[in-house]
Scaffold this motif. Structure first.
Motif, PDB file in Angstrom:
ATOM      1  N   ARG A  22      44.185 -45.481  41.882  1.00 47.27           N
ATOM      2  CA  ARG A  22      44.026 -45.142  43.294  1.00 47.27           C
ATOM      3  C   ARG A  22      45.374 -44.895  43.948  1.00 47.27           C
ATOM      4  NH1 ARG A  22      40.276 -48.854  46.946  1.00 47.27           N
ATOM      5  NH2 ARG A  22      38.752 -47.707  45.702  1.00 47.27           N
ATOM      6  N   LEU A  24      46.965 -44.323  47.664  1.00 45.58           N
ATOM      7  CA  LEU A  24      46.631 -44.574  49.062  1.00 45.58           C
ATOM      8  C   LEU A  24      47.775 -44.102  49.941  1.00 45.58           C
ATOM      9  CD1 LEU A  24      44.962 -45.989  51.330  1.00 45.58           C
ATOM     10  CD2 LEU A  24      46.243 -48.056  50.798  1.00 45.58           C
ATOM     11  N   TYR A  46      50.938 -45.865  48.481  1.00 47.49           N
ATOM     12  CA  TYR A  46      50.586 -46.971  47.597  1.00 47.49           C
ATOM     13  C   TYR A  46      50.014 -46.420  46.295  1.00 47.49           C
ATOM     14  CZ  TYR A  46      50.793 -50.019  51.728  1.00 47.49           C
ATOM     15  OH  TYR A  46      51.182 -50.700  52.849  1.00 47.49           O
ATOM     16  N   ASN A  48      47.628 -48.276  43.282  1.00 49.49           N
ATOM     17  CA  ASN A  48      46.953 -49.503  42.829  1.00 49.49           C
ATOM     18  C   ASN A  48      47.381 -50.722  43.651  1.00 49.49           C
ATOM     19  OD1 ASN A  48      45.440 -48.173  40.982  1.00 49.49           O
ATOM     20  ND2 ASN A  48      46.438 -49.021  39.172  1.00 49.49           N
ATOM     21  N   LYS A  49      47.352 -50.567  44.983  1.00 53.30           N
ATOM     22  CA  LYS A  49      47.625 -51.628  45.956  1.00 53.30           C
ATOM     23  C   LYS A  49      49.091 -52.032  46.046  1.00 53.30           C
ATOM     24  CE  LYS A  49      43.006 -53.679  45.475  1.00 53.30           C
ATOM     25  NZ  LYS A  49      42.237 -54.929  45.232  1.00 53.30           N
ATOM     26  N   GLU A  51      52.833 -50.969  47.284  1.00 52.80           N
ATOM     27  CA  GLU A  51      53.523 -50.007  48.136  1.00 52.80           C
ATOM     28  C   GLU A  51      54.724 -49.435  47.389  1.00 52.80           C
ATOM     29  OE1 GLU A  51      55.060 -49.527  52.762  1.00 52.80           O
ATOM     30  OE2 GLU A  51      54.879 -51.546  51.883  1.00 52.80           O
TER      31      GLU A  51
END
Length: 249
Positions: A22, A24, A46, A48-49, A51
């Motif tokens: 992912r 973001l 981001y 995978n969560k 930053e």
């Protein structure tokens, strides 16, 4: 000021690859007024969560937080058009939305609804515990004070934080533990931006409304039972008097 350090956030999320990795992209505005100087625009990436890199209008450039993020930040910082686009977002994106928030939401107020009640204290503690609850108020800042016969009470007082209801409204609960005295007048005073004057609620030591309702229902049931019993007795007596006795042979 109606509010402080509120944030307007817009999320852009994309999923890539069969394994569901992912990326973001997060744009947000942090502000404590609608003045441009009090607004900070932040853009973060981001993976995978984690930053990777961030642009802040206060810094004026990208900053990397991982090895890959630092490489990306260096690449973006070398492109004047990318920096100009992010810098202009403070006015184009943040200022526009914040002005709408202040005109439609943040300048509005909602008066608190106050309820004063009693609780059964834990064993071995004070014999009386009062709770002054304020519901459905906006903005968040509120002040609850206890008084005894006109004098402020400072001991035995505790309070929750302002709790968000999730619909822009808040609630708070202030507790007072004390030993009641005969003829003492306990008062809860609430001050809020929506009120022209303090909201004053005096404690009524009589039975709470729920207990009054229980007693009223019980008394009504008792009276109804007596009436039905009396009506049955009268009916029985009248029927008995109208009966003709026939002598047996």
């Amino acid at each position: 000021m109606a509010s402080s350090f509120l944030g307007f956030t817009l999320l852009f999320i994309g999923l890539y690859g069969a394994e569901g990795f992912r990326n973001l992209y997060l744009s947000r505005c942090v502000f404590n007024s609608s003045d441009l100087k009090d607004i900070e625009y932040i853009y973060s990436t981001y993976y995978n969560k984690v930053e990777l890199a961030r642009f802040s209008s206060s810094v004026g450039k990208f900053v990397g937080y991982t090895v890959y993020g630092m490489k990306q930040a260096e690449h973006w910082n070398s492109d004047p058009s990318v920096l100009a686009q992010r810098s202009h977002s403070k006015e184009r994106y943040c200022k526009h939305n914040i002005d709408n928030w202040y005109s439609n939401i943040l300048t509005k107020t909602a008066k608190p609804h106050v309820k004063l009640s009693s609780e059964t204290p834990p064993a071995g503690q004070h014999p009386t515990r009062l709770v002054c609850s304020a519901y459905n108020f906006f903005p968040k800042e509120i002040h609850v004070t206890w008084y005894s016969d006109g004098k402020e009470i400072t001991s035995g007082v505790s309070s929750t934080e302002e709790q968000a209801d999730g619909d822009w409204y808040y609630q708070i609960h202030s507790h007072l533990e004390y030993t009641p005295r005969s003829g003492e007048k306990i008062t809860c005073v609430v001050d809020h931006a929506s009120l022209e004057n303090s909201l004053i609620t005096n404690w009524d030591p009589s039975l709470p409304e729920s207990e009054k309702n229980k007693i009223a229902i019980g008394a009504s049931g008792l009276i109804l039972g007596v009436i039905l019993s009396l009506a049955g007795f009268i009916y029985y007596k009248r029927k008995h008097r109208g009966r003709i006795l026939v002598p047996s042979n």
